[in-house]
Design an enzyme around this catalytic site. Structure first.
Site, PDB file in Angstrom:
ATOM      1  N   GLY A  23     -21.046  15.210 -40.640  1.00  0.00           N
ATOM      2  CA  GLY A  23     -21.354  15.687 -39.281  1.00  0.00           C
ATOM      3  C   GLY A  23     -20.107  16.271 -38.638  1.00  0.00           C
ATOM      4  O   GLY A  23     -19.039  15.662 -38.701  1.00  0.00           O
ATOM      5  N   ASP A  54     -18.969   9.112 -34.424  1.00  0.00           N
ATOM      6  CA  ASP A  54     -19.409   7.708 -34.470  1.00  0.00           C
ATOM      7  C   ASP A  54     -18.235   6.723 -34.340  1.00  0.00           C
ATOM      8  O   ASP A  54     -18.451   5.560 -34.006  1.00  0.00           O
ATOM      9  CB  ASP A  54     -20.130   7.415 -35.793  1.00  0.00           C
ATOM     10  CG  ASP A  54     -21.450   8.153 -35.900  1.00  0.00           C
ATOM     11  OD1 ASP A  54     -21.907   8.690 -34.875  1.00  0.00           O
ATOM     12  OD2 ASP A  54     -22.019   8.189 -37.002  1.00  0.00           O
ATOM     13  N   ARG A  89     -23.520  18.243 -46.056  1.00  0.00           N
ATOM     14  CA  ARG A  89     -23.606  16.970 -46.776  1.00  0.00           C
ATOM     15  C   ARG A  89     -24.112  17.331 -48.167  1.00  0.00           C
ATOM     16  O   ARG A  89     -25.079  18.064 -48.294  1.00  0.00           O
ATOM     17  CB  ARG A  89     -24.549  16.015 -46.058  1.00  0.00           C
ATOM     18  CG  ARG A  89     -24.010  15.563 -44.690  1.00  0.00           C
ATOM     19  CD  ARG A  89     -24.869  14.474 -44.076  1.00  0.00           C
ATOM     20  NE  ARG A  89     -24.206  13.866 -42.937  1.00  0.00           N
ATOM     21  CZ  ARG A  89     -24.538  14.074 -41.659  1.00  0.00           C
ATOM     22  NH1 ARG A  89     -25.533  14.883 -41.357  1.00  0.00           N
ATOM     23  NH2 ARG A  89     -23.879  13.467 -40.684  1.00  0.00           N
ATOM     24  N   ASP A 112     -16.913   8.511 -43.116  1.00  0.00           N
ATOM     25  CA  ASP A 112     -16.803   7.603 -44.274  1.00  0.00           C
ATOM     26  C   ASP A 112     -17.414   8.173 -45.555  1.00  0.00           C
ATOM     27  O   ASP A 112     -16.870   7.957 -46.648  1.00  0.00           O
ATOM     28  CB  ASP A 112     -17.356   6.212 -43.948  1.00  0.00           C
ATOM     29  CG  ASP A 112     -18.807   6.238 -43.503  1.00  0.00           C
ATOM     30  OD1 ASP A 112     -19.332   7.333 -43.232  1.00  0.00           O
ATOM     31  OD2 ASP A 112     -19.417   5.159 -43.428  1.00  0.00           O
ATOM     32  N   ASP A 130     -16.670   5.180 -36.542  1.00  0.00           N
ATOM     33  CA  ASP A 130     -16.939   3.965 -37.328  1.00  0.00           C
ATOM     34  C   ASP A 130     -16.047   3.842 -38.562  1.00  0.00           C
ATOM     35  O   ASP A 130     -16.448   3.244 -39.551  1.00  0.00           O
ATOM     36  CB  ASP A 130     -18.426   3.918 -37.725  1.00  0.00           C
ATOM     37  CG  ASP A 130     -18.871   5.159 -38.482  1.00  0.00           C
ATOM     38  OD1 ASP A 130     -18.080   6.120 -38.596  1.00  0.00           O
ATOM     39  OD2 ASP A 130     -20.012   5.179 -38.967  1.00  0.00           O
ATOM     40  N   THR A 136     -15.167  11.833 -36.893  1.00  0.00           N
ATOM     41  CA  THR A 136     -16.600  11.553 -36.713  1.00  0.00           C
ATOM     42  C   THR A 136     -16.823  11.056 -35.298  1.00  0.00           C
ATOM     43  O   THR A 136     -16.072  10.193 -34.823  1.00  0.00           O
ATOM     44  CB  THR A 136     -17.137  10.498 -37.706  1.00  0.00           C
ATOM     45  OG1 THR A 136     -18.395  10.013 -37.221  1.00  0.00           O
ATOM     46  CG2 THR A 136     -16.207   9.307 -37.881  1.00  0.00           C
ATOM     47  N   ARG A 155     -26.092   5.838 -35.585  1.00  0.00           N
ATOM     48  CA  ARG A 155     -27.128   5.196 -36.387  1.00  0.00           C
ATOM     49  C   ARG A 155     -26.759   3.766 -36.738  1.00  0.00           C
ATOM     50  O   ARG A 155     -27.585   2.894 -36.809  1.00  0.00           O
ATOM     51  CB  ARG A 155     -27.353   5.983 -37.677  1.00  0.00           C
ATOM     52  CG  ARG A 155     -28.658   6.705 -37.690  1.00  0.00           C
ATOM     53  CD  ARG A 155     -28.800   7.521 -38.937  1.00  0.00           C
ATOM     54  NE  ARG A 155     -27.884   8.661 -38.961  1.00  0.00           N
ATOM     55  CZ  ARG A 155     -27.718   9.460 -39.997  1.00  0.00           C
ATOM     56  NH1 ARG A 155     -28.380   9.251 -41.101  1.00  0.00           N
ATOM     57  NH2 ARG A 155     -26.891  10.471 -39.932  1.00  0.00           N
TER      58      ARG A 155
HETATM   59  O1  F6P Z   1     -22.387  10.794 -38.215  1.00  0.00           O
HETATM   60  C1  F6P Z   1     -22.423  11.614 -37.098  1.00  0.00           C
HETATM   61  C2  F6P Z   1     -23.815  11.765 -36.564  1.00  0.00           C
HETATM   62  O2  F6P Z   1     -23.738  12.611 -35.439  1.00  0.00           O
HETATM   63  C3  F6P Z   1     -24.552  10.465 -36.221  1.00  0.00           C
HETATM   64  O3  F6P Z   1     -24.181   9.901 -34.984  1.00  0.00           O
HETATM   65  C4  F6P Z   1     -25.988  10.919 -36.243  1.00  0.00           C
HETATM   66  O4  F6P Z   1     -26.846   9.851 -36.477  1.00  0.00           O
HETATM   67  C5  F6P Z   1     -25.994  11.905 -37.378  1.00  0.00           C
HETATM   68  O5  F6P Z   1     -24.662  12.385 -37.504  1.00  0.00           O
HETATM   69  C6  F6P Z   1     -26.932  13.067 -37.195  1.00  0.00           C
HETATM   70  O6  F6P Z   1     -26.902  13.829 -38.354  1.00  0.00           O
HETATM   71  P1  F6P Z   1     -27.542  15.282 -38.501  1.00  0.00           P
HETATM   72  O7  F6P Z   1     -26.656  16.250 -37.788  1.00  0.00           O
HETATM   73  O8  F6P Z   1     -27.564  15.508 -39.959  1.00  0.00           O
HETATM   74  O9  F6P Z   1     -28.886  15.215 -37.854  1.00  0.00           O
END
Ligand code: F6P
Length: 333
Positions: A12, A128, A73, A104, A130, A126, A172
């Protein structure tokens, strides 16, 4: 002797990635090395999307959200075959070492590359936040400020209409955004994946607050605060939908919900994110120049620290629950 550095962003996107790329490119040149873009993360690595960069390629991007290098990804990179292809492409382009900017999942990919003999250093990016072994990841501060700004606006209308607003933020598996933006935005309840909650208790607290004269409330909820890590991906499954319905039925208060979504991932990076990105990227390039590999650079107590990737990935990032308790105290008075 390290000559060519490949730079990639993966997972992300996060505001401040561009500031990190800019620093990585210019620091590589500073150390006498040649910076190369690896576009679209590991996906692009497998496909050989590798091109030289120069100082001017990264002009005017420090203030931009997103990532000049694109992000993706890659499921293919999770396979031994995909990884072998990626290593082959790096060799074809004479890339001696790689800087990985991501979360991660990106770090795990870097660990695999390191085990296959590719020199690699990671820096955390990120929203997040995390990742262990660093207080903050690039992009978190910008995301939290975006959420706080949204909460300020929601509070205006919440107070005019005397409603309860449920605001759902990203995360998440992690409650960092909800916790920080919740405390900074004066939320009356913060629901995060790390702490079990009871909707009945929350309703009772809202009623107590109402009896003390509070006429509107904000409930901040992380998308993963459901007990089910895969839930919250579709609006109808979102915890905010369930929470707002439940609160309305149980208390009779009028509720509304807002899912902030990907607005949290974009926007011009804050000062903190630009500084963090610049410092982490410079240090990472310095380590690559020294021939180091299999490490991540983090910032702990305002100082840069280098950690073994294996060690960092085995640690669990701890949420500071002091924030949670403080928010509860302030909401209950
Ligand atoms: O890991 C970063 C993040 O923004 C999370 O907070 C979220 O759940 C996810 O990516 C959303 O992913 P995507 O952009 O693939 O919908």
């Amino acid at each position: 002797m390290i000559k060519r550095i490949g730079i990639l962003t993966s997972g992300g996107d996060a505001s401040g990635m561009n500031a990190a790329v800019r620093t990585a490119v210019r620091s590589s040149i500073h150390f006498g090395m040649e910076p190369y873009a690896i576009y679209r993360g590991y996906h692009g690595m497998i496909r050989g999307e590798i091109e030289p960069l120069n100082s001017r390629s990264v002009s005017g991007i420090i203030q931009r959200g997103g990532t000049l290098l694109k992000s993706a990804r890659s499921d293919q990179f999770l396979t031994a075959e995909g990884q072998a292809k990626a290593v082959e492409k790096l060799k074809e382009h004479d890339i001696d070492a790689v800087l990985v900017i991501g979360g991660d999942g990106s770090f795990r990919g870097a660990q695999d590359l390191d085990e296959l003999g590719v020199r690699v250093i990671c820096i955390p990016a990120t929203i997040d936040n995390d990742i262990a072994c660093t207080d903050y990841a690039i992009g978190f501060d910008t995301a939290v400020n975006t959420v706080m700004d949204a909460v300020n606006k929601i509070r205006d209308t919440a107070s005019s209409h005397e409603r309860v607003y449920v605001v759902e933020v990203m995360g998440r598996h992690s409650g960092f955004i909800a916790l920080y933006a919740g405390l900074a935005g004066g939320a009356d309840a913060i629901l995060i994946p790390e702490v079990p909650y009871s909707l009945d208790d929350i309703c009772s607290k809202l009623q107590e607050a109402n009896a003390k004269g509070k006429t509107h409330s904000i409930i901040m909820i992380a998308e993963g605060a459901t007990g089910d890590p895969e839930a919250g991906r579709l609006p109808q499954d979102s915890p905010s939908v369930q929470v707002s319905q439940y609160v309305q039925e149980r208390t009779g208060y009028e509720t509304r919900m807002t899912i902030l979504g990907h607005i949290q991932r974009g926007g011009s990076p804050t000062v903190n994110d630009r500084l963090l990105a610049s410092r982490l990227a410079y240090h990472a390039i310095e380590l690559l120049h020294q021939g180091k590999s299999g490490k991540m650079v983090g910032e702990v107590d305002h100082r840069l620290k280098t950690w073994d990737l294996h060690y960092a990935l085995a640690q669990e990032k701890q949420l500071d629950l002091e924030y949670y308790h403080l928010s509860n105290i302030l909401a209950s008075i």
